[in-house]
Design an enzyme around this catalytic site. Structure first.
Site, PDB file in Angstrom:
ATOM      1  N   ASP A 145     -10.320  -7.424   6.638  1.00  0.00           N
ATOM      2  CA  ASP A 145      -9.346  -6.408   6.203  1.00  0.00           C
ATOM      3  C   ASP A 145      -9.931  -5.576   5.056  1.00  0.00           C
ATOM      4  O   ASP A 145      -9.947  -4.343   5.141  1.00  0.00           O
ATOM      5  CB  ASP A 145      -8.007  -7.063   5.822  1.00  0.00           C
ATOM      6  CG  ASP A 145      -7.015  -6.017   5.349  1.00  0.00           C
ATOM      7  OD1 ASP A 145      -6.317  -5.433   6.192  1.00  0.00           O
ATOM      8  OD2 ASP A 145      -6.974  -5.747   4.130  1.00  0.00           O
TER       9      ASP A 145
ATOM     10  N   SER B 295      11.873   1.070   6.943  1.00  0.00           N
ATOM     11  CA  SER B 295      11.387  -0.245   6.561  1.00  0.00           C
ATOM     12  C   SER B 295      12.551  -1.208   6.663  1.00  0.00           C
ATOM     13  O   SER B 295      13.681  -0.844   6.354  1.00  0.00           O
ATOM     14  CB  SER B 295      10.853  -0.201   5.120  1.00  0.00           C
ATOM     15  OG  SER B 295       9.813  -1.101   4.906  1.00  0.00           O
ATOM     16  N   ARG B 296      12.277  -2.434   7.085  1.00  0.00           N
ATOM     17  CA  ARG B 296      13.387  -3.378   7.273  1.00  0.00           C
ATOM     18  C   ARG B 296      13.963  -3.800   5.925  1.00  0.00           C
ATOM     19  O   ARG B 296      15.151  -3.967   5.774  1.00  0.00           O
ATOM     20  CB  ARG B 296      12.901  -4.582   8.080  1.00  0.00           C
ATOM     21  CG  ARG B 296      12.420  -4.186   9.476  1.00  0.00           C
ATOM     22  CD  ARG B 296      11.551  -5.234  10.105  1.00  0.00           C
ATOM     23  NE  ARG B 296      10.470  -5.631   9.205  1.00  0.00           N
ATOM     24  CZ  ARG B 296       9.621  -6.601   9.447  1.00  0.00           C
ATOM     25  NH1 ARG B 296       9.701  -7.274  10.575  1.00  0.00           N
ATOM     26  NH2 ARG B 296       8.687  -6.903   8.581  1.00  0.00           N
TER      27      ARG B 296
ATOM     28  N   LYS C 176      -5.568   1.853   7.681  1.00  0.00           N
ATOM     29  CA  LYS C 176      -6.691   1.083   8.219  1.00  0.00           C
ATOM     30  C   LYS C 176      -6.327  -0.401   8.216  1.00  0.00           C
ATOM     31  O   LYS C 176      -5.492  -0.800   7.399  1.00  0.00           O
ATOM     32  CB  LYS C 176      -7.979   1.320   7.433  1.00  0.00           C
ATOM     33  CG  LYS C 176      -7.883   1.167   5.908  1.00  0.00           C
ATOM     34  CD  LYS C 176      -7.539  -0.119   5.268  1.00  0.00           C
ATOM     35  CE  LYS C 176      -8.319  -1.348   5.596  1.00  0.00           C
ATOM     36  NZ  LYS C 176      -7.898  -2.509   4.712  1.00  0.00           N
TER      37      LYS C 176
ATOM     38  N   ILE D 221       0.830  -1.218   0.000  1.00  0.00           N
ATOM     39  CA  ILE D 221       0.000   0.000   0.000  1.00  0.00           C
ATOM     40  C   ILE D 221       0.861   1.263   0.000  1.00  0.00           C
ATOM     41  O   ILE D 221       0.484   2.282  -0.599  1.00  0.00           O
ATOM     42  CB  ILE D 221      -1.019  -0.003   1.163  1.00  0.00           C
ATOM     43  CG1 ILE D 221      -2.126   0.989   0.888  1.00  0.00           C
ATOM     44  CG2 ILE D 221      -0.359   0.277   2.503  1.00  0.00           C
ATOM     45  CD1 ILE D 221      -2.930   0.723  -0.353  1.00  0.00           C
TER      46      ILE D 221
HETATM   47  P1  NAP Z   1       2.410  -5.507   3.323  1.00  0.00           P
HETATM   48  O1  NAP Z   1       2.900  -5.122   1.976  1.00  0.00           O
HETATM   49  O2  NAP Z   1       2.426  -6.959   3.689  1.00  0.00           O
HETATM   50  O3  NAP Z   1       3.165  -4.767   4.495  1.00  0.00           O
HETATM   51  C1  NAP Z   1       3.687  -3.464   4.406  1.00  0.00           C
HETATM   52  C2  NAP Z   1       5.077  -3.444   5.010  1.00  0.00           C
HETATM   53  O4  NAP Z   1       4.997  -3.472   6.431  1.00  0.00           O
HETATM   54  C3  NAP Z   1       5.927  -4.646   4.670  1.00  0.00           C
HETATM   55  O5  NAP Z   1       6.500  -4.506   3.387  1.00  0.00           O
HETATM   56  C4  NAP Z   1       6.973  -4.652   5.785  1.00  0.00           C
HETATM   57  O6  NAP Z   1       8.088  -3.864   5.411  1.00  0.00           O
HETATM   58  C5  NAP Z   1       6.224  -3.980   6.946  1.00  0.00           C
HETATM   59  N1  NAP Z   1       5.943  -4.973   7.971  1.00  0.00           N
HETATM   60  C6  NAP Z   1       5.332  -6.171   7.814  1.00  0.00           C
HETATM   61  N2  NAP Z   1       5.280  -6.829   8.973  1.00  0.00           N
HETATM   62  C7  NAP Z   1       5.911  -6.050   9.869  1.00  0.00           C
HETATM   63  C8  NAP Z   1       6.216  -6.210  11.251  1.00  0.00           C
HETATM   64  N3  NAP Z   1       5.858  -7.300  11.927  1.00  0.00           N
HETATM   65  N4  NAP Z   1       6.865  -5.202  11.856  1.00  0.00           N
HETATM   66  C9  NAP Z   1       7.220  -4.093  11.192  1.00  0.00           C
HETATM   67  N5  NAP Z   1       6.983  -3.894   9.876  1.00  0.00           N
HETATM   68  C10 NAP Z   1       6.318  -4.876   9.239  1.00  0.00           C
HETATM   69  O7  NAP Z   1       0.925  -4.987   3.562  1.00  0.00           O
HETATM   70  P2  NAP Z   1       0.057  -3.896   2.767  1.00  0.00           P
HETATM   71  O8  NAP Z   1      -0.783  -4.554   1.761  1.00  0.00           O
HETATM   72  O9  NAP Z   1       0.904  -2.764   2.352  1.00  0.00           O
HETATM   73  O10 NAP Z   1      -0.931  -3.478   3.938  1.00  0.00           O
HETATM   74  C11 NAP Z   1      -0.504  -2.709   5.031  1.00  0.00           C
HETATM   75  C12 NAP Z   1      -1.700  -1.997   5.618  1.00  0.00           C
HETATM   76  O11 NAP Z   1      -2.325  -1.239   4.589  1.00  0.00           O
HETATM   77  C13 NAP Z   1      -2.759  -2.952   6.170  1.00  0.00           C
HETATM   78  O12 NAP Z   1      -3.292  -2.454   7.368  1.00  0.00           O
HETATM   79  C14 NAP Z   1      -3.801  -2.991   5.066  1.00  0.00           C
HETATM   80  O13 NAP Z   1      -5.114  -3.231   5.573  1.00  0.00           O
HETATM   81  C15 NAP Z   1      -3.696  -1.600   4.515  1.00  0.00           C
HETATM   82  N6  NAP Z   1      -4.170  -1.505   3.117  1.00  0.00           N
HETATM   83  C16 NAP Z   1      -3.754  -2.437   2.190  1.00  0.00           C
HETATM   84  C17 NAP Z   1      -4.276  -2.387   0.893  1.00  0.00           C
HETATM   85  C18 NAP Z   1      -3.879  -3.392  -0.178  1.00  0.00           C
HETATM   86  O14 NAP Z   1      -4.466  -3.347  -1.264  1.00  0.00           O
HETATM   87  N7  NAP Z   1      -2.931  -4.289   0.034  1.00  0.00           N
HETATM   88  C19 NAP Z   1      -5.180  -1.380   0.559  1.00  0.00           C
HETATM   89  C20 NAP Z   1      -5.523  -0.419   1.503  1.00  0.00           C
HETATM   90  C21 NAP Z   1      -5.004  -0.506   2.780  1.00  0.00           C
HETATM   91  P3  NAP Z   1       9.586  -4.288   5.833  1.00  0.00           P
HETATM   92  O15 NAP Z   1       9.637  -5.792   5.826  1.00  0.00           O
HETATM   93  O16 NAP Z   1      10.451  -3.646   4.798  1.00  0.00           O
HETATM   94  O17 NAP Z   1       9.769  -3.707   7.225  1.00  0.00           O
END
Ligand code: NAP
Length: 307
Positions: free
Chosen positions: A169, A37-38, A91, A15
């Site tokens: 989610d 970010s890690r 969110k 996101i």
């Molecule tokens: P994601 O790509 O899996 O996670 C985002 C980043 O968060 C990861 O690349 C990771 O970066 C970091 N992360 C993951 N686990 C972590 C941990 N335990 N501690 C610290 N950092 C961590 O997820 P996403 O799809 O972007 O979603 C993230 C949020 O945005 C969620 O709450 C989701 O509901 C919301 N969202 C997502 C979408 C969608 O379409 N995917 C749409 C709207 C909103 P590093 O490994 O580099 O630290």
């Protein structure tokens, strides 16, 4: 706000790259000054892998936008507020309601802004739908939110781990619209949740609320995706399609635009206004419905799910 304010993006994943980076780049209010970010980064932007190091070394960045999944988010938000930074939360705003209440209190005590964002509320047709429904009598409403988890959360096992919320989610996006547009609040009365036999969170849910409001969430839909809310009223039939971006009245399109790309720019405009006014915006009503569904819902086991 006069000029651009520095913001750091934390948790560079799907996101952050899909929506936050382009929204900030196009904004007159914000400058992307750092990432934390890690593993992830944004080319050309100073990158930190450790949040404490970022807070210590970059006192010039007054705002952080937290884009990681909900379970780890609280520790980052608390540390940021304790370090005097304004905080924007993706969110759902946290893993539990109580932890978000704690963040809200901390922000209030410190005179800082906390913004629990709901991107779907910024969809093009949500405000016109709310205005149209304001003086309507609602007879019934139905949400159909069916999408393909493999497309929107590719390989993201956290959505099926405790606190990942499963199909809620995306479903919470529908609930964020419902709670915004209905003239009177509703409450959950019944839920049925389908858990894959190898997972901790539901892949589908059927919800019943007071006021003849129902919802059907499913993460197994391949092909065309469906994000619709239909409301039957004394004035006629309202339909919100494309996740709140297109409004139809009695089957005819009357407002909105068929794109999701307007939502995050408006979130950042709102954050700029909140920071300038030293106000917070934390509405947990969508998450209350999810918590209630998890509390009240009957549980069924369904086929194992593998990405
Ligand atoms: P994601 O790509 O899996 O996670 C985002 C980043 O968060 C990861 O690349 C990771 O970066 C970091 N992360 C993951 N686990 C972590 C941990 N335990 N501690 C610290 N950092 C961590 O997820 P996403 O799809 O972007 O979603 C993230 C949020 O945005 C969620 O709450 C989701 O509901 C919301 N969202 C997502 C979408 C969608 O379409 N995917 C749409 C709207 C909103 P590093 O490994 O580099 O630290």
């Amino acid at each position: 706000m006069a000029g651009k304010t520095k913001v750091a993006l934390v948790g560079i994943g799907k996101i952050a790259l899909d929506q936050h980076v382009p929204a900030i780049a196009a904004s007159p209010d914000w400058e992307l000054a750092a990432t934390v970010s890690r593993k992830g980064n944004v080319p050309g932007i100073p990158a930190f892998t450790d949040f404490a190091a970022f807070l210590a070394e970059r006192p010039d960045v007054p705002v952080v936008s937290l884009c990681m999944p909900p379970v780890p988010r609280f520790d980052y938000a608390e540390a940021a507020l304790l370090a005097g930074r304004h905080v924007m939360l993706e969110k759902p705003p946290g893993a539990t309601l109580a932890e978000v209440h704690a963040l809200e209190a901390l922000a209030r005590d410190r005179g800082l802004t906390l913004f629990a964002t709901w991107h779907s509320r910024m969809a093009h047709a949500v405000a016109p739908a709310r205005a149209w429904l304001k003086d309507a009598t609602i007879k019934s409403a139905h949400i159909t939110w069916r999408e393909d988890v493999r497309k929107w959360h590719p390989g993201q096992d956290w959505v099926f781990e405790p606190g990942g919320m499963g199909v809620f989610d995306p479903g919470i996006n529908a609930l964020s619209i419902l709670t915004e547009i209905l003239p009177k609040p509703v409450h959950l009365t019944r839920a049925r949740l389908e858990f894959p036999e190898n997972r901790q969170t539901p892949i589908a849910a059927q919800l019943t609320f007071s006021g003849n409001v129902t919802a059907d969430f499913d993460w197994r839909q391949e092909g065309p995706q469906t994000w619709d809310i239909a409301v039957t009223t004394d004035k006629g039939e309202l339909a919100l399609r494309m996740g709140g971006n297109v409004l139809e009245i009695d089957g005819k399109p009357v407002a909105g635009e068929n794109t999701i790309m307007g939502e995050y720019p408006l979130l950042y405009t709102r954050m700029a206004d909140l920071v300038a006014a030293r106000q917070s915006d934390v509405d947990l009503s969508p998450m209350v419905h999810v918590a209630d569904a998890m509390t009240l819902g009957e549980r069924a086991s369904t086929a194992a799910f593998h990405f």
